[in-house]
Design a protein around this motif. Structure first.
Motif, PDB file in Angstrom:
ATOM      1  N   LEU A 461      -0.622  -4.803  -2.901  1.00  0.00           N
ATOM      2  CA  LEU A 461      -0.722  -3.489  -3.527  1.00  0.00           C
ATOM      3  C   LEU A 461      -2.157  -3.089  -3.842  1.00  0.00           C
ATOM      4  O   LEU A 461      -2.501  -1.909  -3.790  1.00  0.00           O
ATOM      5  CB  LEU A 461       0.118  -3.442  -4.812  1.00  0.00           C
ATOM      6  N   ASP A 462      -2.992  -4.065  -4.160  1.00  0.00           N
ATOM      7  CA  ASP A 462      -4.371  -3.707  -4.512  1.00  0.00           C
ATOM      8  C   ASP A 462      -5.217  -3.316  -3.303  1.00  0.00           C
ATOM      9  O   ASP A 462      -6.376  -2.926  -3.453  1.00  0.00           O
ATOM     10  CB  ASP A 462      -5.048  -4.837  -5.296  1.00  0.00           C
ATOM     11  N   GLU A 463      -4.647  -3.410  -2.102  1.00  0.00           N
ATOM     12  CA  GLU A 463      -5.357  -2.949  -0.909  1.00  0.00           C
ATOM     13  C   GLU A 463      -5.066  -1.480  -0.591  1.00  0.00           C
ATOM     14  O   GLU A 463      -5.654  -0.909   0.314  1.00  0.00           O
ATOM     15  CB  GLU A 463      -4.954  -3.789   0.311  1.00  0.00           C
ATOM     16  N   ILE A 464      -4.140  -0.887  -1.343  1.00  0.00           N
ATOM     17  CA  ILE A 464      -3.694   0.471  -1.049  1.00  0.00           C
ATOM     18  C   ILE A 464      -4.341   1.449  -2.013  1.00  0.00           C
ATOM     19  O   ILE A 464      -4.208   1.325  -3.244  1.00  0.00           O
ATOM     20  CB  ILE A 464      -2.161   0.574  -1.158  1.00  0.00           C
ATOM     21  N   ASP A 465      -5.054   2.413  -1.467  1.00  0.00           N
ATOM     22  CA  ASP A 465      -5.607   3.490  -2.275  1.00  0.00           C
ATOM     23  C   ASP A 465      -5.736   4.752  -1.415  1.00  0.00           C
ATOM     24  O   ASP A 465      -5.536   4.719  -0.202  1.00  0.00           O
ATOM     25  CB  ASP A 465      -6.960   3.104  -2.893  1.00  0.00           C
ATOM     26  N   ILE A 466      -6.062   5.841  -2.045  1.00  0.00           N
ATOM     27  CA  ILE A 466      -6.147   7.130  -1.342  1.00  0.00           C
ATOM     28  C   ILE A 466      -7.187   7.079  -0.232  1.00  0.00           C
ATOM     29  O   ILE A 466      -6.948   7.560   0.890  1.00  0.00           O
ATOM     30  CB  ILE A 466      -6.488   8.262  -2.333  1.00  0.00           C
ATOM     31  N   ALA A 467      -8.329   6.485  -0.509  1.00  0.00           N
ATOM     32  CA  ALA A 467      -9.412   6.450   0.478  1.00  0.00           C
ATOM     33  C   ALA A 467      -8.996   5.696   1.737  1.00  0.00           C
ATOM     34  O   ALA A 467      -9.294   6.111   2.858  1.00  0.00           O
ATOM     35  CB  ALA A 467     -10.658   5.804  -0.138  1.00  0.00           C
ATOM     36  N   SER A 468      -8.283   4.579   1.565  1.00  0.00           N
ATOM     37  CA  SER A 468      -7.858   3.795   2.723  1.00  0.00           C
ATOM     38  C   SER A 468      -6.836   4.548   3.564  1.00  0.00           C
ATOM     39  O   SER A 468      -6.862   4.495   4.790  1.00  0.00           O
ATOM     40  CB  SER A 468      -7.262   2.457   2.263  1.00  0.00           C
ATOM     41  N   THR A 541       9.088  -2.310   4.335  1.00  0.00           N
ATOM     42  CA  THR A 541       8.232  -1.897   5.439  1.00  0.00           C
ATOM     43  C   THR A 541       8.221  -0.372   5.486  1.00  0.00           C
ATOM     44  O   THR A 541       9.133   0.284   4.983  1.00  0.00           O
ATOM     45  CB  THR A 541       8.749  -2.427   6.786  1.00  0.00           C
ATOM     46  N   GLY A 542       7.195   0.175   6.106  1.00  0.00           N
ATOM     47  CA  GLY A 542       7.163   1.627   6.240  1.00  0.00           C
ATOM     48  C   GLY A 542       5.777   2.165   6.521  1.00  0.00           C
ATOM     49  O   GLY A 542       4.885   1.445   6.981  1.00  0.00           O
ATOM     50  N   ASP A 543       5.620   3.448   6.206  1.00  0.00           N
ATOM     51  CA  ASP A 543       4.403   4.185   6.516  1.00  0.00           C
ATOM     52  C   ASP A 543       3.778   4.678   5.216  1.00  0.00           C
ATOM     53  O   ASP A 543       4.471   5.243   4.363  1.00  0.00           O
ATOM     54  CB  ASP A 543       4.762   5.374   7.428  1.00  0.00           C
ATOM     55  N   LEU A 544       2.495   4.466   5.055  1.00  0.00           N
ATOM     56  CA  LEU A 544       1.801   4.915   3.856  1.00  0.00           C
ATOM     57  C   LEU A 544       1.359   6.368   4.008  1.00  0.00           C
ATOM     58  O   LEU A 544       0.815   6.763   5.039  1.00  0.00           O
ATOM     59  CB  LEU A 544       0.589   4.026   3.569  1.00  0.00           C
ATOM     60  N   GLN A 545       1.599   7.141   2.963  1.00  0.00           N
ATOM     61  CA  GLN A 545       1.251   8.552   2.976  1.00  0.00           C
ATOM     62  C   GLN A 545       0.609   8.922   1.648  1.00  0.00           C
ATOM     63  O   GLN A 545       0.623   8.147   0.697  1.00  0.00           O
ATOM     64  CB  GLN A 545       2.500   9.410   3.198  1.00  0.00           C
ATOM     65  N   GLY A 551      -2.326  19.400  -7.258  1.00  0.00           N
ATOM     66  CA  GLY A 551      -3.725  19.005  -7.128  1.00  0.00           C
ATOM     67  C   GLY A 551      -3.985  17.529  -7.310  1.00  0.00           C
ATOM     68  O   GLY A 551      -5.128  17.087  -7.167  1.00  0.00           O
ATOM     69  N   ARG A 552      -2.944  16.754  -7.616  1.00  0.00           N
ATOM     70  CA  ARG A 552      -3.118  15.307  -7.795  1.00  0.00           C
ATOM     71  C   ARG A 552      -2.638  14.573  -6.557  1.00  0.00           C
ATOM     72  O   ARG A 552      -1.583  14.864  -6.000  1.00  0.00           O
ATOM     73  CB  ARG A 552      -2.323  14.820  -9.005  1.00  0.00           C
ATOM     74  N   LYS A 553      -3.424  13.604  -6.120  1.00  0.00           N
ATOM     75  CA  LYS A 553      -3.068  12.791  -4.964  1.00  0.00           C
ATOM     76  C   LYS A 553      -2.598  11.419  -5.417  1.00  0.00           C
ATOM     77  O   LYS A 553      -3.184  10.818  -6.316  1.00  0.00           O
ATOM     78  CB  LYS A 553      -4.277  12.624  -4.030  1.00  0.00           C
ATOM     79  N   LYS A 554      -1.539  10.953  -4.769  1.00  0.00           N
ATOM     80  CA  LYS A 554      -0.975   9.661  -5.126  1.00  0.00           C
ATOM     81  C   LYS A 554      -0.481   8.961  -3.872  1.00  0.00           C
ATOM     82  O   LYS A 554       0.145   9.584  -3.012  1.00  0.00           O
ATOM     83  CB  LYS A 554       0.181   9.858  -6.107  1.00  0.00           C
ATOM     84  N   ALA A 555      -0.767   7.663  -3.745  1.00  0.00           N
ATOM     85  CA  ALA A 555      -0.290   6.892  -2.595  1.00  0.00           C
ATOM     86  C   ALA A 555       1.221   6.736  -2.691  1.00  0.00           C
ATOM     87  O   ALA A 555       1.786   6.607  -3.781  1.00  0.00           O
ATOM     88  CB  ALA A 555      -0.962   5.529  -2.550  1.00  0.00           C
ATOM     89  N   GLN A 556       1.859   6.725  -1.522  1.00  0.00           N
ATOM     90  CA  GLN A 556       3.312   6.634  -1.482  1.00  0.00           C
ATOM     91  C   GLN A 556       3.732   5.950  -0.192  1.00  0.00           C
ATOM     92  O   GLN A 556       3.148   6.176   0.864  1.00  0.00           O
ATOM     93  CB  GLN A 556       3.903   8.042  -1.552  1.00  0.00           C
ATOM     94  N   LEU A 557       4.756   5.107  -0.276  1.00  0.00           N
ATOM     95  CA  LEU A 557       5.301   4.448   0.911  1.00  0.00           C
ATOM     96  C   LEU A 557       6.566   5.174   1.349  1.00  0.00           C
ATOM     97  O   LEU A 557       7.497   5.345   0.558  1.00  0.00           O
ATOM     98  CB  LEU A 557       5.629   2.980   0.618  1.00  0.00           C
ATOM     99  N   LEU A 558       6.588   5.600   2.615  1.00  0.00           N
ATOM    100  CA  LEU A 558       7.798   6.140   3.209  1.00  0.00           C
ATOM    101  C   LEU A 558       8.528   4.952   3.829  1.00  0.00           C
ATOM    102  O   LEU A 558       8.116   4.410   4.851  1.00  0.00           O
ATOM    103  CB  LEU A 558       7.468   7.190   4.268  1.00  0.00           C
ATOM    104  N   VAL A 559       9.597   4.508   3.193  1.00  0.00           N
ATOM    105  CA  VAL A 559      10.239   3.232   3.532  1.00  0.00           C
ATOM    106  C   VAL A 559      11.002   3.328   4.851  1.00  0.00           C
ATOM    107  O   VAL A 559      11.722   4.296   5.109  1.00  0.00           O
ATOM    108  CB  VAL A 559      11.207   2.801   2.410  1.00  0.00           C
ATOM    109  N   GLY A 560      10.847   2.301   5.689  1.00  0.00           N
ATOM    110  CA  GLY A 560      11.602   2.195   6.920  1.00  0.00           C
ATOM    111  C   GLY A 560      12.717   1.170   6.828  1.00  0.00           C
ATOM    112  O   GLY A 560      13.784   1.335   7.414  1.00  0.00           O
TER     113      GLY A 560
END
Length: 781
Positions: A461-468, A541-545, A551-560
């Motif tokens: 989880l700590d590898e996931i951020d908006i910039a990545s 598993t899934g796709d990160l979006q 106006g707020r951005k938040k990481a989210q997993l679209l689950v497969g």
């Protein structure tokens, strides 16, 4: 336990290579993992992927025969001979036609185009159509995205006096057509450095050679055709698509603006997925149902109003195509139900009268996707007695190879390992069905019949951020040869679950690992919420979006897909009404009672569902069990779990006679009663119990219990309700009495199973009901 829908095949990239690449090229570990997983392991390779430019396009004159071809065409242009570009009716074909005719028009060539009709002419070169084109004045015939297998047809065109130039990218057979020139990236006499061009890529190379420089504005069309034709996104294909998408996002072409508008997509957010799922199907649609020419007219249009009109027409044709697919798929599903019932075959061979040949391949894909079985969909024509259709396969079943074993009943078939087309006599369809199913039984194991999901980017989880996530744009496009990453997040704690959507058919999760949090959305999986125990550990598993809201951005997993390796505990202890929890119990679960009272209590609610009584009925292994009431002791509970070996335990734990609130008489109570009996010598339980109960404020059951303990310890005798104290009684520990020990265990068991918090309860069952021994208070009299 929650079983994943697919068989996960996890490949973990080399962490040392990931770390080094991230450091050398200044990338996040997420991006570095994706690159390493796809074979990009050095800073030089990564830089080449990230910084592609026009220099990635190879010299078109490296293609065998290009110099002679250009001379032939330019001579024809000089002499104003009629040139016809002969294409294919799919997306690659219409973009190929668009690219080459546009280039020829820029050279003031006398050029038109022709695309065969799927139903009238079939695929590729056609003698009748060639004769028609010749009669209409064609002198130079240039094929794009077809022609390499048209040996007889090219010879026929030559016999009419036409100059024939074949440009193609499909597999070359044993013989090349006797054309005046053959342009092919894998020409047997050539040494072109990249052999995986799409048809539109080959057309672009010819256009570049004719114009003396690459017509970069036409990369918009090259990108569309290349993505739609599913060729590897490597080498110059990758540059063409990457640059083409960049241009498409800001394109002023009426066709692109119109296609985006009718499909409801934002042009500036266009990706390879937009091409694959939005643009491609609309350009493919007219060729599937009839004449593909409108797709070319759209792409070549300079008039916004005209382009919008054609785009709307293509959009309606695509809707018609979708409806046809829906109708035929429904009929195919009905046949599946009638023919096979619940027993799914190894291979589907489904036929229907006059099904549209332009969409049977899509229906076959749908069937294969749903059941994960090779599927053949045939359209039968009873007038001709012929069945024609398309096939799609799964890994492990080579369609071309297996169809080849049936050559005697398949006069016409072609394709490759995963897809094929064919025609055969109607009377041979049943034999083909039987043969393929027998063949499949020999090669398709149970493991191969479970769909596989290849995962190569495990993340913390700590590898996931908006910039990545935003940096994924740097390494796009994804596709064949450079697949879109399937991210894996392992053993995360479920912080919260919520059903969402009007029908509550979607699932929103909050997952956690330490202080890290991530939202996840699983569409169509609302029912899964009822299968998830609180705080269960999930792998997803899934796709990160990026989810942007206000106006707020938040990481989210679209689950497969999800799975849970641990067994699960479902707590319905506080739900008195069985109607509230019975609908949540799996159909295959077994109901277990420890007392006869529980079987009687639940019988009216569980009509049709047998209740197994411990000690009376044999317990069998089951994935899910429901414990209806309290076990009598630890051993009984442990043996029940050992016998059933469940993945899921549902607790209701109805209590008929609770000991927890009755408690155990304390030292003073036992001591007073002992002294009372010793002083009196005897006591008449039948006649004096009420008096003693009222005097001490003790329940009669408690007095009876203490009496039983004293009797078992041989402190007293008991005969016809008369208690007599024994003068010679030895001092003994109260816990030696079986009834004392049993009550003590029951109280502790109730405390653990009925009143413990969920986490403590889970630990009890985690240890396979090996309840920790409690230090028992020693009461001496």
């Amino acid at each position: 336990m929650i079983q994943s829908k697919k068989r996960w095949q996890i490949e973990r990239p080399d962490e040392q290579l990931v770390s080094q690449l991230a450091k050398d090229v200044k990338l996040s570990t997420m991006i570095a993992k994706i690159l390493v997983a796809r074979g990009v392991t050095t800073s030089e390779q990564a830089t080449a992927y990230l910084e592609m430019d026009e220099s990635n396009l190879h010299d078109p004159f490296l293609l065998y025969g290009m110099k002679e071809t250009v001379e032939l065409i330019k001579q024809a242009i000089t002499e104003q001979k009629q040139i016809t570009v002969y294409g294919d009716y799919d997306c690659d074909g219409v973009t190929s036609v668009t690219v080459l005719t546009t280039a020829l028009e820029r050279l003031d060539a006398n050029v038109n185009f022709a695309i065969p009709n799927r139903f009238e002419h079939g695929y590729g070169p056609n003698k009748d159509y060639f004769a028609q084109l010749h009669a209409e004045g064609t002198e130079i015939l240039i094929t794009v995205d077809n022609g390499i297998s048209g040996i007889e047809e090219v010879a026929f065109a030559k016999s009419l006096g036409m100059t024939v130039i074949v440009t193609d990218h499909h597999e070359i057979g044993e013989e090349l057509p006797a054309a005046d020139a053959v342009i092919h990236p894998r020409h047997p006499e050539g040494e072109y450095p990249f052999g995986e061009l799409a048809g539109v890529g080959v057309a672009f190379k010819l256009a570049s050679a004719l114009l003396g420089e690459p017509p970069l504005d036409l990369l918009e069309f090259v990108a569309i055709g290349t993505v739609a034709d599913l060729v590897p996104l490597k080498d110059e294909n990758r540059y063409a698509v990457k640059e083409g998408i960049r241009r498409l996002r800001r394109s002023v072409r009426p066709a692109i603006k119109a296609l985006m508008q009718v499909s409801g997509h934002e042009q500036n957010g266009l990706t390879e997925e937009t091409i694959g799922f939005t643009i491609g199907p609309r350009l493919n649609a007219p060729g599937r149902l009839g004449d593909a020419d409108p797709a070319v007219y759209l792409l070549k249009s300079d008039d916004e109003q005209q382009a919008m009109g054609i785009a709307e027409e293509l959009n309606e044709i695509n809707k018609e195509r979708q409806q046809l697919v829906k109708e035929i798929a429904k009929e195919a599903e009905q046949q599946v139900a009638l023919r096979y019932g619940d027993k799914i075959p190894h291979v589907f061979v489904i036929e229907g009268e006059d099904w549209n040949l332009g969409v049977v391949g899509i229906v076959a894909s749908r069937l294969t996707e749903k059941y994960y079985r090779p599927s053949i969909i045939l359209s039968v024509d009873y007038e001709t007695g012929v069945a024609k259709g398309s096939a799609r396969s799964i890994e492990g079943f080579d369609l071309f190879k297996e169809l080849s074993k049936n050559k005697e009943i398949l006069p016409h078939f072609g394709g490759h390992e995963m897809a094929a087309g064919m025609s055969l006599k109607i009377e041979d369809v049943e034999l083909l069905r039987e043969n393929l199913n027998e063949q499949a039984k020999q090669v398709l194991t149970d493991e191969l019949l479970q769909p596989k999901l290849s995962i190569d980017v495990p993340l913390a989880l700590d590898e996931i951020d908006i910039a990545s996530i935003e940096a994924l744009e740097l390494i796009r496009p994804f596709g064949v040869g450079f697949s879109k990453p399937v991210f894996l997040l392992e053993n995360l704690e479920t912080i919260s679950t919520r059903k969402i959507g009007a029908a509550k058919d979607h699932l929103k999760l909050e997952m956690g690992d330490g202080d890290e949090r991530l939202d996840a959305i699983y569409f169509g999986a609302g029912a899964l919420a009822d299968e998830m125990a609180p705080q269960c550990k999930l792998s997803l598993t899934g796709d990160l979006q990026i989810n942007e809201w206000n106006g707020r951005k938040k990481a989210q997993l679209l689950v497969g897909d999800v799975k849970c390796e641990d067994w699960q505990l479902f707590d319905y202890r506080g739900v008195r009404d069985p109607a509230r929890w019975l609908p949540l119990i799996p159909e295959h679960a077994i109901f277990i009672a420890f007392t006869e009272q529980a079987t009687q209590h639940f019988a009216p609610f569980l009509q049709g569902f047998p209740i197994l009584l411990v000690g009376r009925d044999e317990l069998v292994s089951s994935g899910s069990i429901v414990l209806l009431d309290m076990p009598q002791d630890n051993e009984q509970l442990q043996k029940t779990i050992e016998a059933t070996q469940p993945d899921r335990i549902y607790l209701h734990l109805y209590v008929h006679d609770s000991m927890y609130f009755e408690k155990m008489p304390d030292r003073q109570q036992f001591g007073w009663y002992y002294s009372f009996l010793k002083q009196r010598g005897s006591f008449d339980m039948k006649n004096q119990l009420d008096t003693l109960s009222k005097h001490k404020g003790w329940k009669k059951d408690m007095i009876k219990f203490m009496t039983k303990v004293f009797y078992e310890l041989e402190f007293v005798t008991l005969e016809n309700g008369e208690i007599t104290m024994l003068a010679s009684a030895d001092k003994r520990d109260l816990a030696e009495a079986p009834s004392y020990k049993k009550r003590q265990q029951q109280i502790k068991l109730e405390e653990l199973l009925l009143y413990a918090p969920y986490q403590d309860l889970k630990k009890v069952f985690d240890s396979l009901q090996k309840i920790d021994a409690v230090e028992e208070e020693k009461l001496w009299i």
